[in-house]
Design a protein around this motif. Structure first.
Motif, PDB file in Angstrom:
ATOM      1  N   THR A   1      40.090  51.475  52.777  1.00 55.81           N
ATOM      2  CA  THR A   1      39.711  50.063  52.731  1.00 55.81           C
ATOM      3  C   THR A   1      38.987  49.676  54.013  1.00 55.81           C
TER       4      THR A   1
ATOM      5  N   ALA B   1      27.583  45.379  40.363  1.00 61.51           N
ATOM      6  CA  ALA B   1      29.041  45.275  40.310  1.00 61.51           C
ATOM      7  C   ALA B   1      29.457  44.076  39.466  1.00 61.51           C
ATOM      8  N   ALA B   2      28.774  42.953  39.649  1.00 59.43           N
ATOM      9  CA  ALA B   2      29.079  41.758  38.857  1.00 59.43           C
ATOM     10  C   ALA B   2      28.703  41.953  37.395  1.00 59.43           C
TER      11      ALA B   2
ATOM     12  N   SER C   1      26.046  44.440  44.837  1.00 64.18           N
ATOM     13  CA  SER C   1      26.860  43.360  44.277  1.00 64.18           C
ATOM     14  C   SER C   1      26.353  42.903  42.913  1.00 64.18           C
TER      15      SER C   1
ATOM     16  N   THR D   1      25.775  40.804  49.727  1.00 61.30           N
ATOM     17  CA  THR D   1      25.685  39.457  49.147  1.00 61.30           C
ATOM     18  C   THR D   1      24.292  38.872  49.238  1.00 61.30           C
TER      19      THR D   1
ATOM     20  N   GLY E   1      31.359  44.178  35.839  1.00 59.86           N
ATOM     21  CA  GLY E   1      32.749  43.804  36.046  1.00 59.86           C
ATOM     22  C   GLY E   1      33.517  44.747  36.946  1.00 59.86           C
ATOM     23  N   LEU E   2      32.840  45.302  37.948  1.00 57.81           N
ATOM     24  CA  LEU E   2      33.469  46.262  38.856  1.00 57.81           C
ATOM     25  C   LEU E   2      34.083  45.507  40.039  1.00 57.81           C
ATOM     26  N   THR E   3      35.246  44.981  39.817  1.00 57.72           N
ATOM     27  CA  THR E   3      35.929  44.183  40.833  1.00 57.72           C
ATOM     28  C   THR E   3      36.186  45.022  42.083  1.00 57.72           C
ATOM     29  N   GLY E   4      35.858  44.433  43.247  1.00 55.85           N
ATOM     30  CA  GLY E   4      36.107  45.112  44.512  1.00 55.85           C
ATOM     31  C   GLY E   4      35.035  46.091  44.920  1.00 55.85           C
ATOM     32  N   ARG E   5      33.988  46.245  44.111  1.00 53.88           N
ATOM     33  CA  ARG E   5      32.879  47.157  44.444  1.00 53.88           C
ATOM     34  C   ARG E   5      31.641  46.329  44.759  1.00 53.88           C
TER      35      ARG E   5
ATOM     36  N   SER F   1      37.437  45.074  51.258  1.00 48.52           N
ATOM     37  CA  SER F   1      36.765  45.729  50.138  1.00 48.52           C
ATOM     38  C   SER F   1      37.011  47.237  50.166  1.00 48.52           C
TER      39      SER F   1
ATOM     40  N   SER G   1      38.913  49.973  33.607  1.00 51.34           N
ATOM     41  CA  SER G   1      38.627  48.542  33.551  1.00 51.34           C
ATOM     42  C   SER G   1      39.894  47.705  33.479  1.00 51.34           C
TER      43      SER G   1
END
Length: 561
Positions: free
Chosen positions: A31, A480-481, A477, A16, A484-488, A495, A559
């Protein structure tokens, strides 16, 4: 709690940009379940004392569409901490396409992406017809890392139009059929739709690739499917500084309300033009759309050498020499009379050039910018510099250095991003993302799988232009944003356990080498990394001190899931 894997005592950078913290990381069932002190022993443990623990890196611009069938590991991206990669860029895919028509799809890829037809015929089973079928085939493969893919425009045109894809405009009925296949691909999990509007993308018979023949109205219609379904990314290979393309892409971005991606680089011949591209990204954002510039972290450069390709390879005498085994080439280069003739031809030609940038064999050598590769992150001397120091000719330097290294010396010639300050300006822009490796393509011409390790070694550790927290977020991150790679792209409790453990004092790319191990015996460039202790994919260790394990826990990222 029972842990499958505990990474103990490392410094966590969560992706982040937040300050690092020293903590254990506990993983169970693929996980991340605990970040903090862990008393229990894991089934497997990694001692990360003195090391950084970060989310796995994301490679957002790759071409593994064919290679994935003969290489489960995603080489060479996986050697550099990449745990997720996106293939199918620039409209170049091998689906949709039934086996009977595979030569039509191959025609757009073979030259434009330097993926050998012979290697594809030997290495790809071609058991699909539609792109949804292709995704199912990929899903069934063992995979070391995670893969997502675009449905590509060139293969799509061939699928619907046949041979006419390379010459004709599509009829309304054909556009409707292509739209239906894009919709099917997206519903099956394609990450988006990609195309190319670059004239330099050529076929082996020197024609345009299929997507380049399409009208802009066709491109709009196909990109419009993303808006209709409100899903996916539109990726385009094109000149971000072209005012007409900027206007067209602005309209698309605002109409479909989905992210639009294309490359943004510095071009020496137009040193201010890249700022027009950055302004375009800002303008789209100001109007409420989303356009993202995919960027590189250093010069874009060809890699040349006796084991891959030379700028002399199409000269008559050199062509004869290069058809011989390397041992015979060595003998000829050590013979004064033979060598003199070869050097003379290298100096004077005749050269037959092309505007296909990646084709090193057809490019005039620019000796002031052709560099002998001694370091993977620092400035290397040019062949012209070395020739002046040695009081000899540039071709003589190239030959001597190659002979001294038993032909394992490589040279690079940049063709874009030659300005370090411009690269930094592009990297710092809020609407750009690091994504230009081209891994899986140009396998004997470039070696950019090392983008993550180069970026961390050069920009973060050596130049100190970005903090470690910033650098890691730019490789995790942020992409990933963007895709659109949710959770990556994050290292947080809950995560997906895609991680990389590395030594900040040692991470970096090694010098490239060459291996002739493609399915039909073709040659590819290989580049390993230093300083990576481990990479973890879905909770299983894939890379352990530079050696791949037997784990194949990578996934097809759909996706729609």
């Amino acid at each position: 709690m029972a842990y499958d894997l505990v990474i103990r005592g490392g410094t966590v950078l969560d992706g982040t940009g937040a300050p690092r913290l020293r903590a254990d990381v506990g993983i169970s069932g693929g996980t991340v379940v605990t970040i903090g002190p862990i008393a229990e022993r894991g089934v497997e443990e990694i001692d990360a004392d003195g090391l950084f623990v970060a989310p796995g890196f994301i490679d957002g611009h790759a071409h593994f569409d064919a290679q994935i069938f003969w290489d489960s590991l995603g080489n060479c991206s996986s050697l550099h901490g990449v745990t997720t990669t996106i293939m199918g860029n620039c409209g170049f895919t091998i689906a949709p396409s039934p086996a009977a028509a595979k030569d039509l799809a191959i025609r757009s890829i073979e030259r434009a992406e330097d993926i050998s037809r012979d290697d594809m015929l030997v290495g790809v089973p071609w058991t699909w017809r539609t792109y949804a079928d292709y995704l199912d085939a990929v899903d069934q493969l063992p995979k070391g890392i995670n893969f997502a893919g675009y449905v590509g425009h060139s293969a799509l045109r061939c699928f619907v139009m046949g041979e006419r894809a390379y010459t004709d405009q599509a009829t309304p009925e054909e556009i409707a059929a292509m739209r239906a296949e894009v919709a099917s691909a997206l519903r099956a999990g394609a990450i988006g739709f990609s195309t190319s509007r670059i004239a330099q993308h050529r076929t082996v018979d020197d024609g345009p690739v299929a997507s380049y023949v399409a009208s802009w109205e066709e491109v709009e219609a196909l990109a419009g499917v993303l808006g209709d379904l409100d899903m996916g990314v539109f990726q385009l290979a094109g000149d971000i500084t072209n005012p007409t393309l900027q206007e067209e892409l602005t309209n698309i971005a605002l109409t479909i309300k989905r992210p639009v991606h294309l490359a943004c680089v510095f071009v020496e011949a137009r040193p201010e033009a890249f700022r027009s591209g950055l302004a375009f990204l800002d303008n789209v954002a100001a109007l409420g759309g989303r356009a993202i510039g995919q960027v590189h972290v250093r010069e874009l450069q060809n890699v040349i050498g006796f084991r891959v390709g030379l700028p002399y390879d199409r000269l008559p005498q050199w062509q004869q020499l290069r058809s011989l085994p390397l041992s015979d080439q060595r003998a000829a280069l050590l013979d004064p009379q033979s060598r003199a003739a070869l050097v003379d031809e290298a100096l004077h030609g005749p050269y037959v050039t092309t505007n296909v940038t990646a084709e090193v064999q057809a490019r005039l050598p620019d000796y002031e910018n052709l560099r002998a590769l001694f370091s993977s992150t620092e400035r290397n001397p040019s062949v012209a510099e070395l020739a002046r120091q040695r009081d000899t000719t540039p071709p003589d330097v190239l030959i001597d250095l190659s002979l001294e290294a038993d032909f394992d010396r490589y040279f690079t010639q940049p063709f874009a991003n030659q300005n370090h300050d411009a690269i930094e300006e592009i990297l710092r822009h809020p609407h750009t993302v690091i994504a230009q490796s081209d891994s899986g393509a140009h396998v004997s011409q470039i070696m950019d799988s090392s983008i993550p390790t180069y970026f961390l070694a050069h920009w973060v550790r050596e130049q100190k232009r970005f903090t470690w927290e910033e650098g890691i977020s730019m490789l995790t991150s942020r992409p990933a944003a963007a895709f659109g790679l949710t959770g990556r792209g994050l290292l947080q409790e809950g995560s997906v356990a895609d991680l990389v453990v590395f030594d900040p004092d040692a991470i970096g790319p090694k010098l490239p080498s060459a291996q002739s191990d493609l399915p039909a015996g073709g040659t590819r460039l290989v580049q390993e990394a230093t300083g990576i202790r481990a990479s973890v994919v879905s909770g299983q260790v894939l890379l352990d001190n530079g050696v791949f394990t037997a784990a194949r826990s990578g996934q097809l990222i759909r996706s729609n899931q």
